[in-house]
Write an enzyme that holds these catalytic residues in place. Structure first.
Site, short mmCIF file in Angstrom:
data_model
loop_
_atom_site.label_atom_id
_atom_site.label_comp_id
_atom_site.label_asym_id
_atom_site.label_seq_id
_atom_site.Cartn_x
_atom_site.Cartn_y
_atom_site.Cartn_z
CE LYS A 123 -10.45 13.12 -46.29
NZ LYS A 123 -11.44 13.68 -45.38
NE ARG A 183 -14.08 14.80 -38.55
CZ ARG A 183 -13.99 14.25 -39.75
NH1 ARG A 183 -13.83 12.94 -39.88
NH2 ARG A 183 -14.09 14.99 -40.83
CE1 TYR A 205 3.28 -17.81 -41.06
CE2 TYR A 205 2.24 -16.17 -42.47
CZ TYR A 205 3.38 -16.71 -41.90
OH TYR A 205 4.60 -16.17 -42.17
CG MET A 233 3.70 -8.59 -44.55
SD MET A 233 5.31 -8.37 -43.77
CE MET A 233 4.95 -8.80 -42.09
C1 LIG Z 1 -12.61 13.64 -46.19
C2 LIG Z 1 -13.45 14.84 -46.20
C3 LIG Z 1 -14.33 15.08 -47.26
C4 LIG Z 1 -14.62 14.05 -48.33
O1 LIG Z 1 -15.52 13.10 -47.80
P1 LIG Z 1 -16.06 11.83 -48.62
O2 LIG Z 1 -16.99 11.17 -47.68
O3 LIG Z 1 -14.86 10.99 -48.93
O4 LIG Z 1 -16.71 12.34 -49.85
C5 LIG Z 1 -14.99 16.30 -47.29
N1 LIG Z 1 -14.81 17.21 -46.31
C6 LIG Z 1 -14.01 17.00 -45.25
C7 LIG Z 1 -13.89 18.03 -44.20
C8 LIG Z 1 -13.32 15.80 -45.15
O5 LIG Z 1 -12.54 15.58 -44.09
#
Ligand SMILES: *Cc1c(COP(=O)(O)O)cnc(C)c1O
Length: 351
Positions: free
Chosen positions: A41, A134, A250, A298
């Site tokens: 992701k 979550r 800055y 930046m």
């Molecule tokens: C991002 C994510 C992972 C990977 O987690 P890491 O801590 O980066 O190894 C695994 N499972 C879910 C559901 C995630 O959202």
């Protein structure tokens, strides 16, 4: 417009493909008999998901995870016959893409389950929340009959605190075992990178590392085994001598105690090199460590040159970006240090 080879780009992200694969292999071994997937992701945690997928698929990785359907669509040309799961589930508006793509939703809520059923079902993954609060069905929802008859590929849950030695890990493990025993699914999956380090009790049938693939050390067990993958490289745009008493950047936060040679490089907070590195970061030129002086801008950073350091405009410097050390210096997490890496880098893979 005439361009230049990526290797000649002024701002580069040097990416070590052999280290990426070595990290996946280590995580795979630590996963015991479970398959080892990869969370890709956020564009492969900022490295570029397509190249990450290509390399890990060639090494034998068969299970990939993205957050959104847009990410799934971008990866579709590279995924081959590997499995791609979409962690945010399906909204009504995602259904056309979900049907068209070779990707699988991770159903998180009763509404998503109903939507998937109404669309004819087909293989799906299911997330159960075991205490993180979550995404995911509650264990009560998951065992209520809601999932009866669904073709569940992977039943999963996610650990909230696997990077620490706390009771919550064992509690989530027990909660997941209890629910997994009551729901038919082809495979079960709990562990992220840190969860893999907790031992094979946590591995079930499939693990889902992200951070550690990309060089992050999720827990002490991974020290010495996980190799760094990412190194930003920038170019000296200008050299100057700042006379004693003058200031840099800055708000003039840095003042020269004596005449100081300074190199200005083409990197800044728009590239994910956040202001938390101001007066704290370092770059490497040959054998020399060049401290960041003044505020990170930046698009620009100022470095102090040691007296015996020979430098020219156009020289390439490597940014010290050890994830653990940088996290300690800046208060940013290794996840933020990776996923913030912007779009201005030419991403150059070696190995
Ligand atoms: C991002 C994510 C992972 C990977 O987690 P890491 O801590 O980066 O190894 C695994 N499972 C879910 C559901 C995630 O959202």
């Amino acid at each position: 417009m005439p361009g230049f080879a990526p290797e000649a780009a002024p701002l580069r992200l040097a990416l070590d493909g052999a280290a990426l694969v070595s990290n996946w292999r280590w995580l795979s071994r630590q996963s015991g008999s479970a398959a080892c997937g990869a969370a890709v992701k956020a564009d492969g945690y900022g490295l570029g998901a397509a190249e990450v997928v290509r390399r890990l698929a060639a090494a034998g990785c068969r299970d990939f995870f993205v957050a959104t359907w847009a990410e799934a669509a971008a990866l579709a040309p590279f995924i081959g016959d590997a499995r791609l799961s979409v962690l945010h589930g399906v909204r009504e508006r995602d259904m056309p893409l979900a049907k068209a793509l070779h990707a699988i939703p991770v159903l998180n809520s009763a509404a998503q389950v109903a939507r998937w059923r109404a669309a004819g079902g087909g293989e799906c993954d299911v997330m159960v929340d075991t205490g993180m609060n979550r995404l995911g069905l509650t264990p009560a929802e998951a065992t209520s009959g809601l999932l009866d008859g669904l073709a569940i590929g992977t039943l999963m849950s996610h650990l909230a605190s696997a990077d620490a030695d706390v009771a919550q890990n064992g509690e989530q493990l027990s909660a997941f075992r209890a629910v997994a025993g009551r729901i038919p699914a082809r495979r079960r999956s709990l562990a992220n990178s840190a969860g893999i380090c907790l031992g094979t009790d946590y591995a079930f049938d499939l693990t889902r590392p992200g951070l550690a693939l990309y060089g992050g050390i999720p827990r002490a067990e991974a020290e010495g085994a996980i190799r760094p993958v990412v190194a930003p490289q920038a170019e000296i745009l200008q050299l100057r001598t700042v006379p004693a008493g003058a200031t840099v950047g800055y708000n003039a936060t840095w003042q020269a105690a004596r005449d100081t040679r300074v190199a200005i490089i083409n990197l800044g907070y728009a590239d994910g090199y956040l202001r938390a590195f101001s007066d704290k970061g370092r770059a490497i030129l040959g054998d020399h460590l060049l401290p960041v002086i003044g505020r990170v801008s930046m698009d620009l950073v100022a470095l102090a040159l040691p007296d015996d350091c020979i430098a020219s405009e156009g020289d390439c410097v490597t940014i010290a970006y050890d994830l653990a050390e940088s996290a300690r210096l800046t208060g940013l997490s290794p996840y933020e240090l990776l996923t913030g890496l912007g779009q201005r880098y030419a991403r150059i893979w070696t190995n």
